[in-house]
Design an enzyme around this catalytic site. Structure first.
Site, PDB file in Angstrom:
ATOM      1  N   ASP A 104      54.258  43.160  -0.569  1.00  0.00           N
ATOM      2  CA  ASP A 104      54.916  43.544   0.150  1.00  0.00           C
ATOM      3  C   ASP A 104      53.955  43.995   1.245  1.00  0.00           C
ATOM      4  O   ASP A 104      52.586  44.537   1.330  1.00  0.00           O
ATOM      5  CB  ASP A 104      55.097  45.184  -1.333  1.00  0.00           C
ATOM      6  CG  ASP A 104      55.871  46.433  -0.563  1.00  0.00           C
ATOM      7  OD1 ASP A 104      56.822  46.166  -0.003  1.00  0.00           O
ATOM      8  OD2 ASP A 104      55.093  47.609  -1.032  1.00  0.00           O
ATOM      9  N   ASP A 114      54.865  48.048   3.473  1.00  0.00           N
ATOM     10  CA  ASP A 114      54.547  49.260   3.053  1.00  0.00           C
ATOM     11  C   ASP A 114      53.969  50.236   1.638  1.00  0.00           C
ATOM     12  O   ASP A 114      54.957  49.682   0.801  1.00  0.00           O
ATOM     13  CB  ASP A 114      55.677  50.371   3.802  1.00  0.00           C
ATOM     14  CG  ASP A 114      56.173  50.166   4.871  1.00  0.00           C
ATOM     15  OD1 ASP A 114      54.822  49.412   5.589  1.00  0.00           O
ATOM     16  OD2 ASP A 114      57.019  49.529   4.978  1.00  0.00           O
TER      17      ASP A 114
END
Length: 191
Positions: A9, A11
């Site tokens: 992922d 952020d």
């Protein structure tokens, strides 16, 4: 021969979680991110970023901004001898915005479209691969794509782990303080 990948992922996992990043100057890569990605590079794992970027559908920014932010990420990693093999993102939202971004796609996490595309592009063995993220949706993405799930306590992770996990359908295969710790566990468990 099929390859193994670690999907990450963006952020809260490889970079700071600051809400919608509407300018590249707001983007901050975690100081340990390059070391984590370099470990994957050196161990022969593909390092692939998968991220929802519904700010495009919401009208907060354009896809050009996403590309500019990803250029910052790639440059910072390259400066420290690390590289991402690919970046896949979803700019859609099922109920917000205008076409072509407002629709119920197969790539918005936790749906597995981004990982399925990467698997086809790179001939990835999903059963031997991992997803690392700081949200419960990343765990669900891992389950939906048939990869192992690593949950990090950076970004939204600690709050989701402490206050929301009682409602989770699935637990992660691995819990780590951050991306670097997760990658170390994945790479060393393979030796």
């Amino acid at each position: 021969m099929k390859r193994r990948a670690v999907f990450m992922d963006r952020d809260g996992t490889i970079s700071e979680e600051v809400g919608y990043i509407n300018h590249p100057s707001r983007y901050r890569v975690f100081p340990y991110a390059a070391e984590a990605v370099r470990l994957l590079n050196n161990a022969g794992w593909l390092a692939i970023l998968v991220t929802n970027q519904a700010g495009v559908a919401r009208g907060y920014f354009t896809e050009d901004l996403i590309e500019a932010v990803h250029d910052v990420l790639k440059l910072e990693l390259e400066h420290d001898g690390a590289r991402l093999d690919a970046i896949y993102y979803c700019a859609h939202h099922p109920t917000v915005g205008e076409l072509p971004y407002r629709f119920d796609c197969d790539c918005r996490k936790p749906k597995p479209g981004l990982i399925i595309r990467a698997a086809a592009d790179f001939d990835i063995d999903l059963a031997q691969s991992w997803m690392i993220g700081d949200r419960h949706s990343d765990i669900e993405l891992a389950r939906n794509a048939g990869v192992h799930a690593a949950f990090v306590l950076s970004g939204y992770g600690r709050g989701e782990w402490e206050y929301q996990r009682a409602t989770w359908k699935h637990e992660p295969d691995l819990i780590a303080e951050d991306l670097l710790e997760a990658v170390k566990e994945i790479v060393t468990s393979d030796e």
